[in-house]
Write an enzyme that holds these catalytic residues in place. Structure first.
Site, PDB file in Angstrom:
ATOM      1  N   LYS A 126     -28.472   9.138  -5.814  1.00  0.00           N
ATOM      2  CA  LYS A 126     -27.885   8.198  -4.746  1.00  0.00           C
ATOM      3  C   LYS A 126     -28.922   7.530  -4.002  1.00  0.00           C
ATOM      4  CE  LYS A 126     -24.236  10.499  -6.123  1.00  0.00           C
ATOM      5  NZ  LYS A 126     -23.454  11.691  -5.586  1.00  0.00           N
ATOM      6  N   ASP A 184     -25.575  20.283   0.635  1.00  0.00           N
ATOM      7  CA  ASP A 184     -25.518  19.590  -0.545  1.00  0.00           C
ATOM      8  C   ASP A 184     -25.715  18.225   0.287  1.00  0.00           C
ATOM      9  OD1 ASP A 184     -25.032  17.634  -2.456  1.00  0.00           O
ATOM     10  OD2 ASP A 184     -22.890  18.021  -2.941  1.00  0.00           O
ATOM     11  N   TRP A 215     -16.103  16.899  -2.519  1.00  0.00           N
ATOM     12  CA  TRP A 215     -17.443  17.469  -3.165  1.00  0.00           C
ATOM     13  C   TRP A 215     -17.615  18.875  -2.456  1.00  0.00           C
ATOM     14  CZ3 TRP A 215     -18.746  16.014  -7.609  1.00  0.00           C
ATOM     15  CH2 TRP A 215     -18.848  14.552  -7.890  1.00  0.00           C
TER      16      TRP A 215
HETATM   17  C1  LIG Z   1     -22.573  12.662  -6.302  1.00  0.00           C
HETATM   18  C2  LIG Z   1     -22.418  13.726  -5.675  1.00  0.00           C
HETATM   19  C3  LIG Z   1     -22.450  15.143  -6.120  1.00  0.00           C
HETATM   20  C4  LIG Z   1     -22.162  15.182  -7.813  1.00  0.00           C
HETATM   21  O1  LIG Z   1     -23.620  15.083  -8.168  1.00  0.00           O
HETATM   22  P1  LIG Z   1     -23.964  15.129  -9.892  1.00  0.00           P
HETATM   23  O2  LIG Z   1     -25.390  14.931  -9.721  1.00  0.00           O
HETATM   24  O3  LIG Z   1     -23.142  14.312 -10.524  1.00  0.00           O
HETATM   25  O4  LIG Z   1     -23.740  16.511 -10.222  1.00  0.00           O
HETATM   26  C5  LIG Z   1     -22.107  16.108  -5.386  1.00  0.00           C
HETATM   27  N1  LIG Z   1     -22.030  16.322  -4.135  1.00  0.00           N
HETATM   28  C6  LIG Z   1     -21.887  15.136  -3.452  1.00  0.00           C
HETATM   29  C7  LIG Z   1     -22.262  15.150  -2.051  1.00  0.00           C
HETATM   30  C8  LIG Z   1     -22.248  13.875  -4.370  1.00  0.00           C
HETATM   31  O5  LIG Z   1     -22.373  12.429  -3.548  1.00  0.00           O
END
Ligand SMILES: *Cc1c(COP(=O)(O)O)cnc(C)c1O
Length: 360
Positions: free
Chosen positions: A196, A172, A102
């Protein structure tokens, strides 16, 4: 009703109490005579829902007064672009600590708006540890430093907030948001896709320090302009009302569980159960260095990958769902977000033991 233990990485399991409340309120929210799905986002009912959600989130995290909380759309991927568009602030370059897939994607997307300098990345090219602090090459002139506290795919987590000096730190937090206490004042900006650990897909939470607002690139779409969104309480246009509402219920649920300190301890216990089991046998293997293991996403491989399908099939039959690892790394992944009870982890371990006993 036959609910499984859902180990999916996201969209992911939600607290049963929250789902039951959604069901109870679905047709007639608090006497409004309609569902939250059907309400005007400008009406007093939804405004109350939105404000309460923000208030509960602020209380949970202890968000300081000089931070704005935004409820946006476009997911974490949207933020991969929105962060450089808003935070480059006349500078050319930002630093990225890349410790998994990511973070690598975030850097790639940011490269469309400026220079995304890779300030750290594992020397062996494998995302199984966090590179030692002394190897990081931080630029004191960088617009910000971006990192991924928990890499959802590889199961690698920072257990401390990195020290980056005066440059604003951007995180993030998607897969570790609200999984334990957090000192918001250490960050310039935090973002997280809700699906999540915070609620259903469709809403992305951004917590940003006020002094970083107001210098977006001129071609920034209005819906990604933090300043504009902050001025309009995230309602420059129609927000993701229903997802926002469910997040609010999850925030209340976390408060009812004793807040982030209690949730953090429980998450620590759940992860320790599974890692202790993994470390005490040789049929399954976790490749991440112990210090950097994720409490949220526990990855493991089987001694023989030819058994993967049988493992997953048997797991499904035992009421254990969503264990397949990401296609880029293979193997298995058990996501242990807040709503996964300890009994789910224990049931998984019992299944793993039995599978290893009969197939090893
Ligand atoms: C799931 C995830 C993403 C992607 O998220 P979206 O909402 O599908 O764009 C980005 N970064 C991390 C750390 C994630 O777990």
């Amino acid at each position: 009703m036959n609910r499984v233990f859902n180990f999916s990485p996201g969209p992911a399991t939600l607290p049963l109490e929250v789902l039951e409340q959604v069901r109870a309120e679905l047709l007639d929210w608090h006497g409004a005579g309609m569902s939250v799905m059907e309400m005007s986002h400008r009406g007093k009912e939804f405004i109350a829902i939105a404000e309460q959600a923000e208030e509960d989130l602020r209380a949970l995290l202890g968000v300081p007064e000089n931070y704005r909380v935004l409820f946006l759309q476009g997911g974490a991927l949207g933020q991969f672009a929105a962060v450089p568009m808003n935070l480059l602030r006349g500078k050319k370059s930002a630093d990225y600590l890349v410790t998994g897939s990511w973070g690598a994607k975030a850097a790639k997307e940011a490269g469309r708006y400026g220079t995304a300098r890779i300030a750290a990345r594992p020397a062996d090219g494998k995302y199984t540890h966090i590179p030692p602090r002394e190897t990081w090459q931080l630029d004191p002139q960088a617009a910000y430093v971006h990192y991924t506290p928990n890499e959802t795919i590889e199961g690698v987590e920072f257990h401390e907030v990195p020290e980056v000096g005066a440059v604003p730190l951007v995180a993030d937090f998607s897969s570790a948001f609200l999984s334990r206490p957090l000192e918001v004042s250490k960050f310039g900006l935090i973002y997280a896709g809700a699906q999540k650990n915070a609620g259903p897909a469709g809403v992305t939470i951004v917590i940003v320090r006020e002094d970083l607002l107001g210098q977006a690139l001129p071609n920034t779409p209005s819906v990604f302009d933090y300043q504009q969104m902050a001025e309009h309480d995230s309602m420059l246009n129609t927000p993701p009302c229903f997802a926002w509402y469910v997040c609010g219920l999850v925030f209340k649920w976390i408060r009812g569980q004793g807040g982030l300190a209690a949730i953090g301890e429980r998450n620590q216990r759940k992860a320790a159960l599974l890692y202790d089991y993994l470390d005490g046998q040789s049929f399954y293997r976790n490749p991440v260095v112990k210090r950097d293991r994720s409490r949220m996403n526990v990855v493991f491989t089987l001694a023989d990958p030819a058994l993967d399908d049988a493992f997953l099939k048997g797991a499904q039959a035992a009421g254990l769902s969503g264990l397949k690892g990401h296609r880029s790394v293979g193997g298995m992944r058990a996501s242990l977000y807040n709503a996964m009870p300890e009994s789910g982890v224990r049931t998984l371990i019992e299944y793993m033991k039995e599978f290893a006993r009969t197939r090893a």
